[in-house]
Design a protein around this motif. Sequence first.
Motif, PDB file in Angstrom:
ATOM      1  N   UNK A 199      35.969  41.635  42.231  1.00  0.00           N
ATOM      2  CA  UNK A 199      36.768  40.912  41.237  1.00  0.00           C
ATOM      3  C   UNK A 199      36.165  39.530  40.964  1.00  0.00           C
ATOM      4  N   UNK A 200      35.801  38.823  42.034  1.00  0.00           N
ATOM      5  CA  UNK A 200      35.285  37.455  41.903  1.00  0.00           C
ATOM      6  C   UNK A 200      33.891  37.405  41.291  1.00  0.00           C
ATOM      7  N   UNK A 201      33.030  38.351  41.665  1.00  0.00           N
ATOM      8  CA  UNK A 201      31.629  38.284  41.239  1.00  0.00           C
ATOM      9  C   UNK A 201      31.329  39.077  39.974  1.00  0.00           C
ATOM     10  N   UNK A 202      32.217  40.025  39.613  1.00  0.00           N
ATOM     11  CA  UNK A 202      31.905  40.879  38.464  1.00  0.00           C
ATOM     12  C   UNK A 202      33.042  40.977  37.467  1.00  0.00           C
ATOM     13  N   UNK A 203      34.171  41.557  37.860  1.00  0.00           N
ATOM     14  CA  UNK A 203      35.180  41.892  36.858  1.00  0.00           C
ATOM     15  C   UNK A 203      35.810  40.666  36.191  1.00  0.00           C
ATOM     16  N   UNK A 204      36.188  39.649  36.941  1.00  0.00           N
ATOM     17  CA  UNK A 204      36.796  38.470  36.314  1.00  0.00           C
ATOM     18  C   UNK A 204      35.800  37.699  35.450  1.00  0.00           C
ATOM     19  N   UNK A 205      34.590  37.419  35.929  1.00  0.00           N
ATOM     20  CA  UNK A 205      33.637  36.708  35.054  1.00  0.00           C
ATOM     21  C   UNK A 205      33.321  37.470  33.765  1.00  0.00           C
ATOM     22  N   UNK A 206      33.223  38.788  33.845  1.00  0.00           N
ATOM     23  CA  UNK A 206      32.935  39.580  32.647  1.00  0.00           C
ATOM     24  C   UNK A 206      34.086  39.465  31.653  1.00  0.00           C
ATOM     25  N   UNK A 207      35.303  39.591  32.144  1.00  0.00           N
ATOM     26  CA  UNK A 207      36.454  39.460  31.236  1.00  0.00           C
ATOM     27  C   UNK A 207      36.519  38.059  30.630  1.00  0.00           C
ATOM     28  N   UNK A 208      36.182  37.039  31.419  1.00  0.00           N
ATOM     29  CA  UNK A 208      36.165  35.669  30.885  1.00  0.00           C
ATOM     30  C   UNK A 208      35.109  35.505  29.800  1.00  0.00           C
ATOM     31  N   UNK A 209      33.910  36.067  30.038  1.00  0.00           N
ATOM     32  CA  UNK A 209      32.849  35.992  29.035  1.00  0.00           C
ATOM     33  C   UNK A 209      33.261  36.689  27.740  1.00  0.00           C
ATOM     34  N   UNK A 210      33.874  37.854  27.868  1.00  0.00           N
ATOM     35  CA  UNK A 210      34.316  38.591  26.684  1.00  0.00           C
ATOM     36  C   UNK A 210      35.395  37.805  25.932  1.00  0.00           C
ATOM     37  N   UNK A 211      36.323  37.241  26.668  1.00  0.00           N
ATOM     38  CA  UNK A 211      37.376  36.448  26.039  1.00  0.00           C
ATOM     39  C   UNK A 211      36.772  35.251  25.304  1.00  0.00           C
ATOM     40  N   UNK A 212      35.855  34.539  25.964  1.00  0.00           N
ATOM     41  CA  UNK A 212      35.210  33.381  25.328  1.00  0.00           C
ATOM     42  C   UNK A 212      34.452  33.795  24.061  1.00  0.00           C
ATOM     43  N   UNK A 213      33.801  34.947  24.093  1.00  0.00           N
ATOM     44  CA  UNK A 213      33.085  35.444  22.900  1.00  0.00           C
ATOM     45  C   UNK A 213      34.067  35.720  21.768  1.00  0.00           C
ATOM     46  N   UNK A 214      35.229  36.270  22.100  1.00  0.00           N
ATOM     47  CA  UNK A 214      36.250  36.538  21.082  1.00  0.00           C
ATOM     48  C   UNK A 214      36.795  35.233  20.506  1.00  0.00           C
ATOM     49  N   UNK A 215      37.027  34.242  21.345  1.00  0.00           N
ATOM     50  CA  UNK A 215      37.537  32.946  20.873  1.00  0.00           C
ATOM     51  C   UNK A 215      36.534  32.304  19.921  1.00  0.00           C
ATOM     52  N   UNK A 216      35.253  32.308  20.300  1.00  0.00           N
ATOM     53  CA  UNK A 216      34.225  31.726  19.416  1.00  0.00           C
ATOM     54  C   UNK A 216      34.160  32.483  18.090  1.00  0.00           C
TER      55      UNK A 216
END
Length: 192
Positions: free
Chosen positions: A121-138
Amino acid sequence: MTPATRRRGGDLEAAIFDAVFAQLETAGYHGLTMEGVANAARTGKAALYRRWRSKDELITDALKHALPRPPTAPDTGKVREDLLTILTCTRDTLLTCRGAAFKVLKEEGEAGKGIVHDVVHERLSQPVRDLLYDALVRAAERGEIRPGAATRQIANVGPAVMVYNNLVQGGPLDDAYLESVVDEVLMPLIRP
């Protein structure tokens, strides 16, 4: 016949971690044993227990070793390319540890979350979801997608489809599949 060379340090650790992933691949999380890892790594159980008290600690360290730090956010200026880049990086990371993260999440998840789950969760799933969310916001800020589409729920969709495909259907995670997730699932959800 050449005499056996005793491995130490990084060489021994690499052999042990490789054995962990091989055991997860063949026996699964529940079937992995310290003895099985020791045999596969051609070392003694005592060498394992000197460093790791349990298989969870061993798997955790193997995953920490194999899972790279989360990537930096791509910003190509096109949401489709950003999403595809993030999902491709996710797939490549999962393949690095031979799908062990998928197997651990599936099998450990059946019995409840544990320390290994926390590492994934810490090294893969949460960072990936954060990156995807940030891409959607931009993308929403650029007017490329509808403003209401920049949500955490939509950011979870791509990884969820990948995990489902791998765990339930056993399908490949090749480039064509990742493009279909972006083009047939994510893009229709976010278009203006």
